[in-house]
Design an enzyme around this catalytic site. Structure first.
Site, mmCIF file in Angstrom:
data_model
loop_
_atom_site.group_PDB
_atom_site.id
_atom_site.type_symbol
_atom_site.label_atom_id
_atom_site.label_comp_id
_atom_site.label_asym_id
_atom_site.label_seq_id
_atom_site.Cartn_x
_atom_site.Cartn_y
_atom_site.Cartn_z
ATOM 1 C CD GLN A 1 -3.953 -4.525 6.096
ATOM 2 O OE1 GLN A 1 -4.049 -3.450 5.507
ATOM 3 N NE2 GLN A 1 -4.294 -5.654 5.542
ATOM 4 C CG ASP B 1 -10.225 -0.379 4.654
ATOM 5 O OD1 ASP B 1 -9.823 -0.894 3.601
ATOM 6 O OD2 ASP B 1 -9.556 -0.346 5.699
ATOM 7 C CE LYS C 1 -3.991 -2.322 1.934
ATOM 8 N NZ LYS C 1 -4.792 -2.743 3.092
HETATM 9 N N1 GUN Z 1 -7.270 -6.996 5.624
HETATM 10 C C1 GUN Z 1 -7.526 -7.703 4.496
HETATM 11 N N2 GUN Z 1 -8.084 -6.911 3.562
HETATM 12 C C2 GUN Z 1 -8.191 -5.677 4.104
HETATM 13 C C3 GUN Z 1 -8.670 -4.432 3.619
HETATM 14 O O1 GUN Z 1 -9.152 -4.289 2.492
HETATM 15 N N3 GUN Z 1 -8.582 -3.394 4.490
HETATM 16 C C4 GUN Z 1 -8.085 -3.521 5.749
HETATM 17 N N4 GUN Z 1 -8.084 -2.445 6.524
HETATM 18 N N5 GUN Z 1 -7.643 -4.655 6.237
HETATM 19 C C5 GUN Z 1 -7.684 -5.728 5.408
#
Ligand code: GUN
Length: 264
Positions: free
Chosen positions: A95, A118, A51
């Site tokens: 996350q 998200d 990211k």
């Molecule tokens: N863990 C797995 N996929 C995601 C996501 O799209 N966002 C976040 N914050 N955590 C994750």
């Protein structure tokens, strides 16, 4: 049958974002993403690193907060409050999964919905999206890239997770598909999946969807990321047997996976 190239679609999304970011920067606005990761889950570490890299690539400002597993709820909440208040941070992402002693719902609810990239905050989940959840949004992008319009089509989503299954169903509904959500307790699953013009598999079981479960000519989207009996990466769909029946199918790897971070 056409195999949808997620890597190519992902590249074109990143190009688009890069250009839009340059346009914003010319107006004095720099998008800024704060990513919080707690503990030392190895998969989370990889996602977060990717990211950050993607932010650099498209020209976003980004900050990473790698907090120890011993972080308290109050410390995490305080960090979210601080990031909510900072104007140069336009997006906040915590996350998941969090270590067990921390409440993910509490953290998500604390993020200002207009910074909730998200789209996990209850206000965003209701459907008045400021942001779109990135994996389902990536799937919609892949469906569009194939020239498929969900309007009036029967869509079946297998899986009801908060991150993929539920928001996926909402996005398909938003584009006027007739949507059914199937899951581990669904009876006569093959009858349900065989009714699908668009079938999205998000179950987390290697090669779970077999040819007898798929309608001829269906669009099949595979969200799975599993290891098969030989330790090889594979999806939730038994690609070899299912692909010949489809109009379009996404491979694993190289389908949905590359889209998620680009959409973020
Ligand atoms: N863990 C797995 N996929 C995601 C996501 O799209 N966002 C976040 N914050 N955590 C994750």
């Amino acid at each position: 049958m056409v195999v949808i190239d997620g890597k190519a679609v992902s590249r074109s999304v990143r190009e688009r974002v890069k250009q839009e970011t340059a346009e914003l920067k010319a107006k004095g606005i720099t998008p800024g993403l704060a990513v919080i990761v707690v503990g030392d889950d190895p998969a989370s570490a990889v996602y977060v690193r990717n990211k950050e890299k993607a932010c650099d690539e498209v020209g976003f400002y980004s900050e990473k907060y790698a907090l120890p597993a011993s972080t308290t709820q109050k410390e995490l909440n305080d960090l979210v409050d601080e990031l909510n208040a900072r104007p140069e941070i336009s997006g906040i992402l915590c996350q998941l999964p969090l270590p067990k002693h921390l409440d993910d719902k509490e953290v998500i609810a604390r993020i200002n919905p207009i910074k909730d990239v998200d789209a996990f905050h209850p206000v965003n989940v209701i459907g008045d999206y400021h942001f779109l959840p990135c994996t389902p949004a990536g799937i919609m992008e892949l469906i569009h890239s194939a020239g498929v319009d969900p309007m009036g089509k029967k869509a079946v989503v297998i899986g009801r997770s908060n991150i993929v299954g539920k928001p996926m169903a909402m996005l398909l509904l938003h584009e006027n598909a007739t949507v059914e959500i199937a899951h581990s307790k669904t009876q006569n699953l093959a009858d349900v999946t065989k009714s699908a013009d668009i079938l999205v598999a998000a179950v987390g079981k290697a090669k779970f969807v077999t040819a007898d479960m798929v309608k001829p000519g269906a669009v099949v989207i595979d969200v799975g990321m599993n290891r098969d009996e030989n330790g090889k990466l594979c999806g939730d769909v038994d690609f070899e047997s299912v692909a010949p029946k489809c109009s379009f199918i996404t491979p694993v790897p190289g389908g949905v996976g590359p889209m998620t971070i680009s959409m973020l």
